[in-house]
Design an enzyme around this catalytic site. Structure first.
Site, PDB file in Angstrom:
ATOM      1  N   THR A   1      45.473  -1.789  38.611  1.00 16.44           N
ATOM      2  CA  THR A   1      46.550  -1.875  38.178  1.00 16.44           C
ATOM      3  C   THR A   1      47.189  -1.026  39.006  1.00 16.44           C
ATOM      4  OG1 THR A   1      46.011  -2.829  36.972  1.00 16.44           O
ATOM      5  CG2 THR A   1      47.458  -1.872  36.484  1.00 16.44           C
TER       6      THR A   1
ATOM      7  N   THR B   1      40.907  -0.668  35.829  1.00 14.53           N
ATOM      8  CA  THR B   1      40.165  -0.467  34.775  1.00 14.53           C
ATOM      9  C   THR B   1      39.419  -1.171  34.558  1.00 14.53           C
ATOM     10  OG1 THR B   1      41.787  -0.952  33.289  1.00 14.53           O
ATOM     11  CG2 THR B   1      42.091   0.911  33.695  1.00 14.53           C
TER      12      THR B   1
END
Length: 163
Positions: free
Chosen positions: A12, A83
């Site tokens: 991200t 993540t």
């Protein structure tokens, strides 16, 4: 620390959203630009090896991260990573000796206003130069042991694993 090696894998932190349906692609690594704008007092190089969402990373990708880090001559290594599977990659790297390896990422793309990316990168830079050899995760203003952390997807944060 005079030199920091940065290995980028996507995630991200490097996403670029480009339409109303929130479709995205992983763009060029943002960390080099971020550190350059901050005027850091150390040398760094950025080694982009993947541009993947971490949900799409497999054993071959983790082996590539590992071999890339093992091949670096410098002791201090920062890895930008998605993540969702950051913990799994950190655990794969745990047996590397003689290096301080810190993984970080972002819950919102670095290009977004209010992203946690710059904060997480700053925490990771501080951690990588002050911690003893080993592998760590920095997210949400904390330094985590990869064996004792998980991502809480519902709360969108990292938290200690009880036990």
């Amino acid at each position: 620390m005079q030199h920091l090696t940065i290995v980028t894998t996507g995630g991200t932190i490097d996403k670029i959203y480009f339409d109303d349906k929130s479709d995205y692609k992983i763009g060029a690594p943002q960390i080099g630009e971020i550190l350059s704008h901050l005027g850091v007092a150390f040398q760094f190089d950025v080694i982009p090896i993947l541009r993947k969402d971490s949900l799409h990373m497999g054993a071959e990708d983790r082996a590539l991260v590992r071999s890339t880090i093992e091949a670096q001559p410098h002791r201090h290594v920062l890895v930008t990573h998605g993540t969702d599977t950051m913990v799994e990659t950190a655990q794969e790297l745990a047996s590397i000796k003689g290096k301080v390896i810190v993984l970080t990422g972002a819950l919102n793309p670095a290009r977004f206003q209010g992203s946690d990316a710059v904060f997480n990168i700053g925490c990771a830079v501080a951690a990588v130069q002050t911690l003893p050899d080993g592998v760590y995760i920095t997210m949400n203003g904390r330094v985590w042991d990869p064996a004792r952390v998980r991502k809480n997807r519902d709360a969108n944060r990292f938290e200690e694993v009880s036990g």
